[in-house]
Motif scaffolding. Structure first.
Motif, short mmCIF file in Angstrom:
data_model
loop_
_atom_site.label_atom_id
_atom_site.label_comp_id
_atom_site.label_asym_id
_atom_site.label_seq_id
_atom_site.Cartn_x
_atom_site.Cartn_y
_atom_site.Cartn_z
N TYR A 61 35.38 48.56 37.91
CA TYR A 61 35.62 47.51 39.08
C TYR A 61 34.67 46.31 38.68
O TYR A 61 35.00 45.89 40.25
CB TYR A 61 35.66 47.75 39.95
CG TYR A 61 36.93 48.72 40.87
CD1 TYR A 61 37.86 49.32 40.40
CD2 TYR A 61 37.59 48.25 42.73
CE1 TYR A 61 38.57 50.12 41.22
CE2 TYR A 61 38.78 48.38 43.04
CZ TYR A 61 38.96 48.88 42.13
OH TYR A 61 39.83 50.00 42.77
N ARG A 67 44.58 43.47 41.10
CA ARG A 67 43.38 44.55 39.98
C ARG A 67 44.76 44.04 38.74
O ARG A 67 44.47 43.92 37.63
CB ARG A 67 42.74 45.37 39.74
CG ARG A 67 41.14 45.43 40.16
CD ARG A 67 40.89 46.65 40.55
NE ARG A 67 40.80 47.74 39.54
CZ ARG A 67 39.80 47.23 38.19
NH1 ARG A 67 39.55 46.76 38.26
NH2 ARG A 67 40.22 48.57 37.22
N ARG A 78 39.15 35.77 42.08
CA ARG A 78 39.84 35.96 40.54
C ARG A 78 39.97 34.99 39.99
O ARG A 78 40.32 34.22 38.74
CB ARG A 78 40.26 36.83 40.33
CG ARG A 78 39.50 38.87 40.51
CD ARG A 78 40.22 39.31 40.32
NE ARG A 78 40.84 39.12 38.43
CZ ARG A 78 42.22 40.00 37.66
NH1 ARG A 78 43.33 40.26 38.10
NH2 ARG A 78 42.36 39.65 36.69
N ASN A 95 42.86 45.70 47.13
CA ASN A 95 42.24 46.01 45.62
C ASN A 95 42.74 46.35 43.68
O ASN A 95 43.09 45.16 42.87
CB ASN A 95 41.17 46.70 45.49
CG ASN A 95 39.98 45.36 46.41
OD1 ASN A 95 38.78 45.36 45.44
ND2 ASN A 95 39.77 45.49 47.73
N GLU A 96 43.39 47.48 44.30
CA GLU A 96 44.24 48.16 43.15
C GLU A 96 45.34 46.41 43.44
O GLU A 96 45.63 46.47 41.86
CB GLU A 96 45.69 49.03 43.98
CG GLU A 96 43.92 49.85 43.61
CD GLU A 96 43.38 50.42 42.21
OE1 GLU A 96 44.39 50.13 41.21
OE2 GLU A 96 42.33 51.48 42.16
#
Length: 646
Positions: free
Chosen positions: A375, A643, A405, A639-640
Motif C-alpha cells: 500500500y 487503488r 493521490r 481503499n481498494e
C-alpha cells in the motif's frame, strides 16, 4: 499544542529513547507457521518506527521450544536469530529502538495442541475427564533456563531492550496469582514463594544481557474477576522484589483470558480512555520505579496530561499507531487534527486476531495495516474527476484517498450532514468516539479541499451535468421493514430514528432484534423507559458482536435490567403487546413502544448504474451500498476502489 513531556527523551541504563511513546507487543498472525519473522512483519514494525515511535516491541516471542505455538514468533532456538536481526535492523534504520517481549504462554499455548501447556497447578478441563497437569520441578528449571538463553539470543539479534511478560494469565502470571497457583512446594503458598519462578526468570535474563541493557516487565495491576486473585497491594510488593532482581521499568497492564477481564487486555470503546492509568500511578509511587501507563490512550493531549501529571514515565500507544502509523510524527509536527484516531472498535485488531477467516490483523481506520509495502503511497499520473455518491465513512474515506493521490473527487451527500451511519452509531452509549471520528473525517475532507455538495442526491441528471470520469456509489443502507401485522402502528419505530433523535421511546418497550444495533438501542432508551425486552429469533443475542464488546454490552444490559427473549419469532404487533411464536407456543409481551432493529438493506441505485453503463462511466460500489456489513469492510473497500483507479 506543544507536547513537551511526550516528546522529551528518557535514558534507561544505556538506552536513550527520543520520546516517551511505546508501541507494545500485539498479536498479528504475521509470523510464519514455524515461528519465523516475515517481511510483512518487518514492514509493519518499520512503518511505526518511521512514524516517529520511540520504542517498538515485537509481539510475544516464545522462549521455550516445548511451549512455542505456531504462527507466534519464537526465540527459543538459535535459528531464529537472523530473522529477528533483520527486524531490529529495519527498526534501527528508521530511527527507532527495538524491544523484544519474552513470553511463556501457559494456557494460551493451547491454540497449538502439539505444544506443552505450563501452569503451576493441575487444572480440570470443563466438560471432559482430563486434567492439565501442573508443572514439574524439571519443567520449571528448563523454563527458567529458556528465558536466560532467549535473552542471550536477543542480544545477538540486536535488540535494545527486553521485556519479560509477567501478566495476562500467561505462565509467570499464573505462578504469581493465588487464583491459579495452588502448589504446596517452594513455588506456591505465600507471595515470596509464588514469586520465586518469576524472580528466577528475571535473574536468568539479567545474567545473560549486558549491564547497560534495560529490562522491562509487563504485568497486571491486579486480578479482575478472579476470586482470591492478586491484589494491587501484592503486585506492588512483588514489583519491589523484581526491582531488586534487576527490573528497570514496569509496563502496567490489566486483564486475563480466564474471565470477563479479558476485556481489559484489548479494551473496546466501552471502557473509559485511560481506565488503568491510576493503577500505574499508584504502583509507580509506591515502588519508585519507572512506569508505563497502558489502556485506551489514543490521543496526544491525553498522553501529555498523563506524563505532565506525573502519573507515569512513558505511555503505551498501540492501537493508536495501528490506526495511524504516522501518529507520532503528526503530533510532533503540531498536526494532531490530521491523526486518524483509533476508536476502540476491535473489529480488525482483536476480532481479526481470533478470527479464522482473517489471515492477519487489520484496522477499521487503516486498511494498509499488514500491507505496508503493498500500500505504499503513490501519486496518480492520470488525474480524474470522480463523483462520490454518499458522505458516510466509505464515501469520506474514498474522497480523502482520491484527493491525496491527486484526483479530483466531488462528494455528494443527500442529507444535510456528513458521517452517515458511523456518526449515527456514535449516538449509542459509550460510542461517542465513533461520532467524533466521523465528524473529524468530514472536517479533514474539507481541509483537503474536496468539493462537497450537501443536500444533493446523486441522479443521472447530476451525473450528466458533472461529467465525471468515474463514479463511486457509497449511499449506504436503510433499515429493513418488518412485514407483519401491526408493523405500521404509531407506537412502532426503527433503530435509526431512535438513535437520530427522531423518535422517543417510553413506557414498556420491546426491541425486535437482538443484534448489535438492537442491544445498543436498548441501552440508549434505558433512561426513558419503564422496562425493556429484547426479542431475538436466534438462540442467543449479540451474535454479531466481537467477544470483548459483547462482554461490555451484555454486562450493561444485565445491570440495566434489560430482559432478553430468544428463539422467538415476532408474528404480530398490537397496540398493547408484541405477539411472538416461541418453541411452538404463542406468547404476548406487553408493551407501549416498539423499536424494530432487524438489520439494514442496501439502498437501490439501479438507475444510476444503468446510466453510467450507457455512458461508459466506470462504477465502483462500496460499503453498505454493496452489502450491509461492518464499517471495517466499508473503509477497506473504499481503499481498494481508489487503488483500482489508474
Amino acid at each position: 499544542m506543544n507536547y513537551k513531556h511526550l516528546f522529551s527523551p528518557i535514558r534507561i541504563r544505556g538506552m536513550e529513547l527520543k520520546n516517551r511513546i511505546v508501541f507494545p507487543a500485539m498479536g498479528t498472525k504475521m509470523a510464519t507457521e514455524d515461528k519465523f519473522v516475515t517481511k510483512q512483519l518487518i514492514h509493519y514494525q518499520a512503518a511505526r518506527a518511521k512514524g516517529g515511535c520511540g520504542l517498538n516491541f515485537t509481539e510475544v516471542c516464545s522462549v521455550y521450544s516445548k511451549a512455542a505455538p505456531k504462527k507466534f514468533l519464537a526465540i527459543s532456538e538459535d535459528k531464529y536469530i537472523p530473522g529477528l536481526k533483520d527486524l531490529t535492523e529495519a527498526i534501527h534504520k528508521e530511527g527507532g529502538k527495538a524491544g523484544i517481549q519474552l513470553w511463556l504462554g501457559g494456557l494460551a499455548v493451547g491454540s497449538d495442541q502439539s505444544q506443552m501447556i505450563i501452569i503451576p497447578s493441575p487444572m480440570p478441563i470443563p466438560g471432559t475427564e482430563f486434567t492439565l497437569p501442573g508443572a514439574s520441578l524439571d519443567t520449571i528449571k528448563e523454563a527458567v533456563e529458556a528465558f536466560g538463553d532467549s535473552a542471550r539470543r536477543a542480544v545477538e539479534a540486536g535488540f535494545d531492550v527486553i521485556e519479560f511478560h509477567a501478566g495476562h494469565n500467561y505462565t509467570p502470571h499464573s505462578f504469581l496469582s493465588p487464583y491459579f497457583n495452588r502448589r504446596t512446594d517452594e513455588y506456591g503458598g505465600e507471595l515470596k514463594n509464588r514469586a520465586r519462578f518469576l524472580l528466577e526468570c528475571i535473574d536468568a535474563i539479567r545474567s545473560n544481557i549486558p549491564e547497560d541493557m534495560p529490562l522491562f516487565m509487563r504485568l497486571d495491576a491486579q486480578d479482575d474477576y478472579l476470586d482470591g486473585g492478586l491484589t494491587i497491594e501484592e503486585v506492588i510488593e512483588f514489583c519491589k522484589m523484581a526491582k531488586t532482581a534487576g527490573v528497570d521499568v514496569l509496563d502496567v497492564s490489566r486483564g486475563n483470558f480466564s474471565s470477563a477481564a479479558i476485556k481489559y487486555e484489548v479494551p473496546p470503546i466501552d471502557l473509559p480512555r485511560g481506565f488503568n492509568v491510576d493503577n500505574a500511578a499508584r504502583i509507580r509511587k509506591e515502588t519508585g520505579m519507572l512506569t508505563i501507563a497502558v489502556g485506551r490512550i489514543n490521543d496526544p493531549s491525553q498522553a501529555e496530561d498523563i506524563l505532565e501529571s506525573d502519573k507515569a514515565d512513558m505511555v503505551v500507544m498501540g492501537r493508536a499507531q495501528l490506526a495511524d502509523p504516522e501518529f507520532c510524527n503528526k503530533a510532533l509536527a503540531g498536526k494532531a487534527e490530521d491523526i486518524v484516531r483509533c476508536v476502540g472498535c476491535n473489529q480488525g485488531c482483536y476480532d481479526g486476531f481470533v478470527s479464522t477467516e482473517m489471515p492477519f490483523i487489520t484496522c477499521l481506520r487503516n486498511p494498509a495495516l499488514g500491507r505496508e509495502e503493498e500500500y505504499q503511497f503513490s501519486m496518480t499520473e492520470n488525474p480524474k474527476k470522480v463523483l462520490i455518491a454518499g458522505g458516510g465513512i466509505a464515501g469520506l474515506e474514498a474522497a480523502l484517498q482520491l484527493k491525496k493521490r491527486g484526483h479530483s473527487p466531488v462528494l455528494c451527500e443527500a442529507s444535510s450532514s456528513l458521517g452517515g451511519q458511523f456518526a449515527l452509531a456514535g449516538e449509542a452509549p459509550r460510542k461517542g468516539e465513533m461520532k467524533e471520528a466521523a465528524l473529524a473525517m468530514a472536517e479533514q475532507v474539507m481541509r483537503e479541499g474536496v468539493e462537497v455538495k450537501l443536500n444533493t442526491p446523486v441522479t443521472k441528471e447530476l451525473i450528466g451535468e458533472l461529467k465525471p470520469d468515474e463514479v463511486f456509489i457509497a449511499i449506504g443502507s436503510a433499515p429493513i421493514d418488518l412485514k407483519i401485522p401491526g408493523a405500521t402502528l404509531p407506537h412502532v419505530t426503527n433503530s435509526h430514528d431512535v438513535l437520530a433523535g427522531k423518535s422517543r421511546v417510553t413506557g414498556r418497550a420491546v426491541v425486535i432484534g437482538g443484534g448489535l444495533v438492537g442491544l445498543e438501542v436498548a441501552e440508549y432508551i434505558h433512561n426513558s423507559t419503564d422496562s425493556i425486552t429484547v426479542v431475538e429469533m436466534l438462540d442467543k443475542v449479540a451474535k454479531d458482536l466481537g467477544q470483548l464488546r459483547n462482554i461490555c454490552v451484555m454486562e450493561s444490559l444485565y445491570t440495566g435490567g434489560v430482559q432478553t427473549v430468544t428463539n422467538a419469532k415476532c408474528i404480530e404487533i398490537r397496540n398493547d403487546a408484541v405477539v411472538v411464536e416461541r418453541q411452538g407456543n404463542i406468547e404476548e409481551i406487553p408493551c407501549d413502544s416498539v423499536v424494530v432493529a432487524i438489520g439494514s438493506r442496501s439502498r437501490g441505485f439501479d438507475d444510476i448504474k444503468t446510466y453510467c453503463k450507457e455512458e461508459d462511466i466506470p462504477v465502483y460500489v462500496i460499503g453498505d451500498a454493496l452489502q450491509a456489513r461492518r464499517a471495517l469492510n466499508a473503509v477497506a473497500e473504499a481503499n481498494e476502489a481508489v487503488r483500482a483507479i489508474s
